[in-house]
Design an enzyme around this catalytic site. Structure first.
Site, PDB file in Angstrom:
ATOM      1  CE  LYS A  66      39.235  35.714  34.105  1.00  0.00           C
ATOM      2  NZ  LYS A  66      38.857  34.340  34.442  1.00  0.00           N
ATOM      3  CG  ASP A 116      25.434  30.658  27.859  1.00  0.00           C
ATOM      4  OD1 ASP A 116      26.243  31.205  28.627  1.00  0.00           O
ATOM      5  OD2 ASP A 116      24.820  31.266  26.971  1.00  0.00           O
ATOM      6  CB  SER A 129      43.559  36.482  35.000  1.00  0.00           C
ATOM      7  OG  SER A 129      44.438  37.058  34.064  1.00  0.00           O
ATOM      8  CE1 TYR A 182      39.996  37.435  30.900  1.00  0.00           C
ATOM      9  CE2 TYR A 182      42.018  38.544  31.555  1.00  0.00           C
ATOM     10  CZ  TYR A 182      41.305  37.382  31.365  1.00  0.00           C
ATOM     11  OH  TYR A 182      41.880  36.168  31.657  1.00  0.00           O
TER      12      TYR A 182
HETATM   13  N1  LIG Z   1      45.326  31.589  28.478  1.00  0.00           N
HETATM   14  C1  LIG Z   1      45.859  32.372  29.390  1.00  0.00           C
HETATM   15  O1  LIG Z   1      47.019  32.792  29.272  1.00  0.00           O
HETATM   16  C2  LIG Z   1      45.079  32.750  30.637  1.00  0.00           C
HETATM   17  C3  LIG Z   1      45.746  33.461  31.625  1.00  0.00           C
HETATM   18  C4  LIG Z   1      45.078  33.797  32.781  1.00  0.00           C
HETATM   19  C5  LIG Z   1      43.758  33.394  32.969  1.00  0.00           C
HETATM   20  N2  LIG Z   1      43.125  32.691  31.996  1.00  0.00           N
HETATM   21  C6  LIG Z   1      41.739  32.281  32.289  1.00  0.00           C
HETATM   22  O2  LIG Z   1      41.624  30.894  32.115  1.00  0.00           O
HETATM   23  C7  LIG Z   1      40.291  30.559  31.724  1.00  0.00           C
HETATM   24  C8  LIG Z   1      40.332  29.655  30.517  1.00  0.00           C
HETATM   25  O3  LIG Z   1      40.905  30.356  29.438  1.00  0.00           O
HETATM   26  P1  LIG Z   1      41.663  29.635  28.233  1.00  0.00           P
HETATM   27  O4  LIG Z   1      42.941  30.349  28.033  1.00  0.00           O
HETATM   28  O5  LIG Z   1      41.655  28.169  28.407  1.00  0.00           O
HETATM   29  O6  LIG Z   1      40.722  30.075  27.009  1.00  0.00           O
HETATM   30  P2  LIG Z   1      39.875  29.199  26.001  1.00  0.00           P
HETATM   31  O7  LIG Z   1      39.225  30.170  25.094  1.00  0.00           O
HETATM   32  O8  LIG Z   1      40.701  28.123  25.407  1.00  0.00           O
HETATM   33  O9  LIG Z   1      38.792  28.526  26.960  1.00  0.00           O
HETATM   34  C9  LIG Z   1      37.696  29.228  27.495  1.00  0.00           C
HETATM   35  C10 LIG Z   1      36.500  28.303  27.402  1.00  0.00           C
HETATM   36  O10 LIG Z   1      35.372  28.938  28.010  1.00  0.00           O
HETATM   37  C11 LIG Z   1      34.264  28.675  27.194  1.00  0.00           C
HETATM   38  N3  LIG Z   1      33.236  29.690  27.410  1.00  0.00           N
HETATM   39  C12 LIG Z   1      33.282  31.010  27.097  1.00  0.00           C
HETATM   40  N4  LIG Z   1      32.115  31.600  27.412  1.00  0.00           N
HETATM   41  C13 LIG Z   1      31.322  30.613  27.923  1.00  0.00           C
HETATM   42  C14 LIG Z   1      29.991  30.588  28.415  1.00  0.00           C
HETATM   43  N5  LIG Z   1      29.229  31.682  28.427  1.00  0.00           N
HETATM   44  N6  LIG Z   1      29.512  29.420  28.884  1.00  0.00           N
HETATM   45  C15 LIG Z   1      30.266  28.311  28.877  1.00  0.00           C
HETATM   46  N7  LIG Z   1      31.514  28.252  28.396  1.00  0.00           N
HETATM   47  C16 LIG Z   1      32.033  29.404  27.931  1.00  0.00           C
HETATM   48  C17 LIG Z   1      34.788  28.689  25.764  1.00  0.00           C
HETATM   49  O11 LIG Z   1      33.925  28.018  24.878  1.00  0.00           O
HETATM   50  C18 LIG Z   1      36.115  27.994  25.941  1.00  0.00           C
HETATM   51  O12 LIG Z   1      36.003  26.601  25.752  1.00  0.00           O
HETATM   52  C19 LIG Z   1      39.571  31.879  31.491  1.00  0.00           C
HETATM   53  O13 LIG Z   1      38.773  32.176  32.619  1.00  0.00           O
HETATM   54  C20 LIG Z   1      40.708  32.876  31.350  1.00  0.00           C
HETATM   55  O14 LIG Z   1      40.320  34.170  31.742  1.00  0.00           O
HETATM   56  C21 LIG Z   1      43.753  32.358  30.834  1.00  0.00           C
END
Ligand SMILES: NC(=O)c1ccc[n+]([C@@H]2O[C@H](COP(=O)([O-])OP(=O)(O)OC[C@H]3O[C@@H](n4cnc5c(N)ncnc54)[C@H](O)[C@@H]3O)[C@@H](O)[C@H]2O)c1
Length: 266
Positions: free
Chosen positions: A161, A65, A144, A157
């Protein structure tokens, strides 16, 4: 031949049980790295590590975590004890909850800052404790498009970011003389559980007001916003992270690289 070979190197990826983190883990494993697949959802971390191992890669699932500072330090101590050092860190754990700005509470704001920003600082500091004395190491913080532009439904958020971008630049400057590279990646739209959560409200609103189907709305989103004509994949982000952690990126630091098919040009 120029080839990125991570054999003999390790990488800790937080949030690697999720969509983008999982894709980054796959790419590093394919390049030969030992991958620490960290997530607070143990089952998802284990699933990803098993997938990598089934393909002949080297992966270790760990429950982490990222809001628990002591656990971060304990994990990085353990990695260094097992492997002798920590070579690469990718912070990807993150969360997003769509809430209209005027309805966002202190608690919601604080929670997102802890998950998305403070955790990145703690994980970077813990890793740098070992990287700095060795004068070796590479860090990539996943940011992001919301690191560059605010949002009325994700103000907490976006604030977190923007913060990760400022933090990345600050750490990069703090350790530049130590031969350590610290960069960020701004993914565009990757269809993951988080991406769906971010987009779903918007798509639902447009569906209601226009009467169009989800597919038509998603296609028009791509047509209007992404010059290269498709959503991003987790692997698109993984290849950029691999490059930024490679010797070929030795002279790049403090940058935030858009991986978004041309959606943003800043
Ligand atoms: N999906 C998109 O379009 C997008 C775009 C820009 C940025 N992001 C960034 O990419 C990253 C990954 O996002 P994603 O889209 O793969 O989402 P996702 O929800 O698939 O993955 C996020 C992961 O982080 C884990 N997580 C959350 N809180 C946690 C904690 N306290 N401790 C440990 N693990 C934790 C979750 O369990 C999950 O596995 C994030 O930082 C998100 O802000 C995503």
């Amino acid at each position: 031949m120029v080839k990125i070979d991570m054999t003999g190197k390790n990488v800790l990826i937080t949030g690697a049980g999720g969509g983008i983190g999982g894709g980054i883990a796959d790419v590093f494993a394919e390049a030969g790295a030992k991958v620490y697949v960290a997530d607070w959802k143990t089952e998802n971390a284990e699933k990803k590590a098993e997938e990598i191992k089934a393909k002949g890669g080297n992966a270790v699932a760990v429950t982490l975590d990222v809001t628990k500072k002591d656990d971060i330090y304990a994990l990085i101590d353990r990695i260094v004890k097992e492997d002798g050092n920590i070579d690469n860190l990718v912070t990807c754990a993150g969360a997003c909850y769509n809430i209209p700005y005027m309805k966002t509470t202190d608690e919601q704001f604080r929670t997102l800052l802890e998950i998305n920003l403070l955790s990145v600082n703690n994980t970077c500091q813990a890793a740098l404790n070992y990287m700095v004395p060795r004068k070796q190491g590479k860090i990539v913080n996943i940011q992001s498009a919301s690191s560059r532009e605010g949002s009325p439904i994700c103000s907490h958020y976006s604030s977190s970011k923007f913060g990760v971008m400022g933090l990345t630049q600050s750490i990069a400057l703090a350790v530049a003389k130590e031969n350590i590279n610290v960069n960020g990646i701004c993914p565009g739209i990757v269809v993951t559980s988080l991406g769906a959560q971010q987009g779903s409200n918007l798509v639902d609103v447009i569906m209601k007001s226009s009467g169009q189907s989800r597919e038509v709305i998603l296609q028009s989103l791509v047509d209007r916003n992404i010059p290269m004509g498709r959503f991003q994949t987790a692997e698109d982000v993984g290849y950029a992270a691999l490059f930024l952690c490679s010797d070929y990126a030795q002279n790049i630091t403090g940058q935030s690289l858009n991986v978004d098919g041309g959606m943003r040009l800043n």
